[in-house]
Design an enzyme around this catalytic site. Structure first.
Site, PDB file in Angstrom:
ATOM      1  N   CYS A   2      -5.300   8.684   9.669  1.00  0.00           N
ATOM      2  CA  CYS A   2      -4.996  10.909  10.137  1.00  0.00           C
ATOM      3  C   CYS A   2      -4.500  11.135  11.179  1.00  0.00           C
ATOM      4  CB  CYS A   2      -6.169  11.796   9.267  1.00  0.00           C
ATOM      5  SG  CYS A   2      -6.282  11.213   7.558  1.00  0.00           S
ATOM      6  N   ARG A  27       0.903   4.979  11.618  1.00  0.00           N
ATOM      7  CA  ARG A  27      -0.267   4.474  11.120  1.00  0.00           C
ATOM      8  C   ARG A  27      -0.173   4.260   9.969  1.00  0.00           C
ATOM      9  NH1 ARG A  27      -4.622   5.951  15.640  1.00  0.00           N
ATOM     10  NH2 ARG A  27      -4.006   5.614  17.556  1.00  0.00           N
ATOM     11  N   TRP A  74      -4.546  11.095   5.480  1.00  0.00           N
ATOM     12  CA  TRP A  74      -3.669   9.841   4.302  1.00  0.00           C
ATOM     13  C   TRP A  74      -5.367  10.819   3.644  1.00  0.00           C
ATOM     14  CZ3 TRP A  74      -8.147   6.506   3.563  1.00  0.00           C
ATOM     15  CH2 TRP A  74      -7.622   4.948   2.823  1.00  0.00           C
ATOM     16  N   ASN A 108      -9.688  15.623  11.140  1.00  0.00           N
ATOM     17  CA  ASN A 108      -9.796  13.855  10.496  1.00  0.00           C
ATOM     18  C   ASN A 108     -11.069  13.370  10.156  1.00  0.00           C
ATOM     19  OD1 ASN A 108      -7.840  13.773  11.172  1.00  0.00           O
ATOM     20  ND2 ASN A 108      -7.356  12.488  13.693  1.00  0.00           N
ATOM     21  N   GLY A 109     -11.244  12.902   9.697  1.00  0.00           N
ATOM     22  CA  GLY A 109     -12.918  12.330   8.928  1.00  0.00           C
ATOM     23  C   GLY A 109     -13.291  12.849   7.640  1.00  0.00           C
ATOM     24  N   GLU A 492      -6.591 -14.563   5.253  1.00  0.00           N
ATOM     25  CA  GLU A 492      -5.567 -14.055   6.344  1.00  0.00           C
ATOM     26  C   GLU A 492      -4.473 -14.041   4.816  1.00  0.00           C
ATOM     27  OE1 GLU A 492      -3.935 -11.393   8.809  1.00  0.00           O
ATOM     28  OE2 GLU A 492      -5.518 -11.285   8.162  1.00  0.00           O
ATOM     29  N   LYS A 496      -2.202 -10.559   3.628  1.00  0.00           N
ATOM     30  CA  LYS A 496      -0.949 -10.285   3.942  1.00  0.00           C
ATOM     31  C   LYS A 496       0.143 -10.460   3.093  1.00  0.00           C
ATOM     32  CE  LYS A 496      -1.328  -9.453   8.286  1.00  0.00           C
ATOM     33  NZ  LYS A 496      -2.437  -9.374   7.875  1.00  0.00           N
ATOM     34  N   GLU A 499      -1.706  -7.398   0.825  1.00  0.00           N
ATOM     35  CA  GLU A 499      -1.251  -6.147   1.119  1.00  0.00           C
ATOM     36  C   GLU A 499       0.661  -4.972   1.548  1.00  0.00           C
ATOM     37  OE1 GLU A 499      -3.123  -5.328   5.602  1.00  0.00           O
ATOM     38  OE2 GLU A 499      -2.656  -7.643   5.445  1.00  0.00           O
ATOM     39  N   HIS A 515     -15.544 -25.021  -8.432  1.00  0.00           N
ATOM     40  CA  HIS A 515     -16.343 -24.593  -8.655  1.00  0.00           C
ATOM     41  C   HIS A 515     -16.515 -23.088  -9.313  1.00  0.00           C
ATOM     42  CE1 HIS A 515     -19.643 -27.535  -6.969  1.00  0.00           C
ATOM     43  NE2 HIS A 515     -18.657 -27.512  -6.127  1.00  0.00           N
ATOM     44  N   LYS A 614      -2.638   2.070   8.950  1.00  0.00           N
ATOM     45  CA  LYS A 614      -3.004   1.705  10.758  1.00  0.00           C
ATOM     46  C   LYS A 614      -3.883   1.912  10.744  1.00  0.00           C
ATOM     47  CE  LYS A 614      -1.054  -1.841  13.067  1.00  0.00           C
ATOM     48  NZ  LYS A 614      -1.063  -3.063  12.562  1.00  0.00           N
TER      49      LYS A 614
END
Length: 619
Positions: A2, A27, A74, A108-109, A492, A496, A499, A515, A614
């Site tokens: 936000c 972001r 957001w 925000n929050g 990673e 990616k 995402e 396993h 972001k």
């Protein structure tokens, strides 16, 4: 995540507010809005589209004023919808919902006790038009208001449980904005006869370079040409005036040109050689003082390392664990920051607590850092890309990576520069602990300086990766395999792909296939394998045979001397060179390219993937 921008000025500040939102746009957000004090009342425009549309709506509605606030949201409480978008108004008790009222607020929050406050305010006649926790704050301030906005905000804040950064103005007090922070970042921008507030100094780039970084619990009262700072004295229960340093900050706007690239993510992948070179620019030798004054004494005192991070940064920390234990010979644990502070752990006061964050504002990581300190672990260090961030201010020591602005939500160059910073930390600790000879130091420095050239050679593999991506774009699932030092790189790579392409992807240590995950392997399940020429190569080859025996399709990034050749069911892209301990930095690059080009082939919004942001500044 936000974003907040606010202003008090004698000029029309709507273009400044909207431009500030644009600079925070990278972001991620799902709605945006602006509200101003105009013609003796409140006016606003809100949108679930991009900020550019918000500007068009504001222009169409003739919104123009010297006092106002703006926000990108957001979604946490309530779906992404106009009625949930900020700014929120409070029409007052027993007023029709069509009334704008006198209080406008952005936040925000997360307010954890919003249900309790909502019930109380409903009993007092307040009507709610959104599902947000933010609207509760606006109504609470309206309820407490008796002619002084600062007094109403100061009364309201102690009743809020959770994290917040807020900015609020009142119909009855032109040219005044009150803002406060607790657990969510906020800065004050000082201008000539005008003042600003924002969640990031970047939003004020080009407007003012005089920045005050507000501390936890700070409340700021902005008026024309002046401001006051205060915070609650918990002993007396009264607000006391405080002083904060005004710093000159030359913030970049983040509005970089794409140049020949289709997306910022692609641009940032190809900026990695320069970003790594810049991160190493001041390194002429290995010394604890690379991490700040007094680092040598701290490094001599610590006997273990605790790494706290989230997401991609967690995977860089997981890679560093291998380095720290094998090279520096220091016990290392890596914790997901959002989980660490909610479990019982065994603190060690001689631990070096290392946080990793691209933005330096990641709420979960900051909270985990504070928790570690509360347990008596006072030695703290951060690897961060923003020198003015909360994380840097909170830690004793820091290494600032020089990745530059990273606009794509899916981190690329921030990750590789974090690995560079963590490798330098490994060498500095090894040196302090007597495990780094001069010859070893010289060899590691030679490898580090060659990294930009080595990464450039990997980027030249892009055409081969594009050919693979056309196959991957038709899949809905994928497995990634790695062993040892390269297992976090497989993690990673899977992250990616998830995402930005929305393909379900998981990563496993290759030895774990038998396993459980092997049950998933069919001809429709691509299996991406990171295959460096290291001590585990022969073991990895056996794991690859397990996949082939079940009809799986292997896609292997192999070092040149691994003797792995392409054949039916086995697709190989050969890496330019084996890079020893620094191999993870090279091997992650083609995984970034694979995710990027697969997402392009599937037509997703690469730079702004759905549901993601972001900088995650809420828990």
């Amino acid at each position: 995540m936000c974003g907040i921008v606010g202003a008090v000025s004698q000029r029309n500040i709507v273009p400044i507010l909207v431009e500030g939102l644009k600079r925070l746009e990278y972001r991620g957000y799902d709605s945006c809005g602006v509200a101003v004090h105009q013609d003796g009342g409140l006016k606003r425009a809100r949108s679930t589209s991009r900020v550019a549309e918000l500007q068009a709506v504001a222009d169409q509605d003739g919104i123009s004023a010297g006092t106002g606030i703006a926000h990108t949201r957001w979604a946490t409480h309530g779906a992404p919808a106009v009625h949930n978008a900020h700014p929120h108004f409070s029409p007052g008790p027993n007023a029709g919902v069509e009334s704008t009222g006198r209080i406008a607020l952005v936040h925000n929050g997360i307010i954890e006790n919003h249900d309790e406050l909502r019930a109380e305010l409903k009993s007092r006649g307040y009507q709610f038009t959104s599902q947000t926790d933010t609207e509760v704050i606006a109504h609470l301030i309206d309820h407490l208001y008796s002619g002084d906005l600062l007094d109403a905000v100061q009364q309201a804040l102690p009743r809020l449980k959770g994290a917040y950064a807020v900015a609020v103005f009142c119909r009855d007090e032109p040219h005044r904005v009150v803002a406060a922070r607790e657990g969510s970042p906020l800065v004050l921008g000082v201008g000539e006869s005008e003042n600003f507030v924002a969640s990031d100094a970047m939003a004020l780039a080009g407007v003012t370079d005089q920045i005050v970084y507000l501390e936890e619990g700070d409340v700021v009262d902005l008026q024309l040409g002046r401001y006051w700072l205060s915070r609650l004295d918990k002993t007396t229960g009264r607000y006391q005036s405080v002083e904060r340093e005004v710093k000159t900050v030359h913030a970049h706007s983040g509005a970089a040109e794409l140049g020949p690239y289709r997306h910022y993510m692609q641009k940032e992948i190809f900026e990695q050689p320069v970003a790594i070179a810049n991160t190493l620019d001041a390194v002429t030798g290995i010394s604890p003082e690379l991490f700040g004054d007094g680092a040598y004494g701290i490094f001599k005192e610590v006997d273990s390392v605790l790494i706290l991070a989230c997401g991609t940064s967690y995977y860089s920390g997981s890679t560093a664990k291998y380095w720290l234990e094998s090279i520096a010979k220091i016990p290392t644990s890596v914790e997901i920051a959002s989980e660490y502070r909610y479990r019982s752990s065994v603190p060690n006061p001689r631990t070096l607590v290392v946080t990793i964050s691209q933005s330096g504002e990641t709420a979960d990581t900051i909270a985990a850092l504070k928790h570690a300190r509360s347990l008596g672990m006072k030695h703290t260090l951060t690897i961060c890309n923003v020198s003015t961030s909360a994380m840097v201010r909170e830690c004793e020591l820091a290494y600032i990576t020089r990745a530059g602005a990273e606009i794509g939500v899916a981190s690329t160059k921030a990750f590789t520069t974090q690995l560079v910073g963590l490798f330098l930390l490994t060498l500095a600790l090894a040196q302090t602990r007597g495990h780094l000879s001069e010859a070893d130091e010289a060899e590691h420095l030679k490898d580090l300086r060659h990294l930009p050239v080595a990464v450039q050679a990997v980027l030249a593999l892009e055409p081969q990766v594009i050919a693979w991506s056309e196959e991957f774009a038709r899949k809905e699932n994928a497995l990634f395999l790695g062993r040892g030092l390269h297992y976090p790189i497989a993690l990673e790579g899977a992250l990616k792909l998830k995402e930005i392409s929305y393909i379900h992807a998981e990563a496993y240590p290759a030895g774990e296939l038998k396993h459980g995950p092997l049950a998933l392997v069919t001809a429709e399940m691509p299996v991406v394998t990171v295959a460096p020429n290291d001590a585990l190569l022969e073991k990895l080859k056996s794991n690859m045979q397990e996949v082939r025996a079940r009809g799986g399709q292997l896609y292997v990034f192999a070092d040149g001397d691994t003797a792995i050749e392409s054949e039916a069911g086995l697709h190989v892209i050969r890496m330019p060179e084996h890079y020893g301990e620094l191999s993870p930095i090279l091997h992650v690059v083609p995984l970034q390219l694979l995710a990027y080009h697969t997402a392009c082939a599937r037509g997703t919004d690469v730079d702004k993937p759905r549901n993601l942001a972001k900088s995650v500044t809420v828990e």
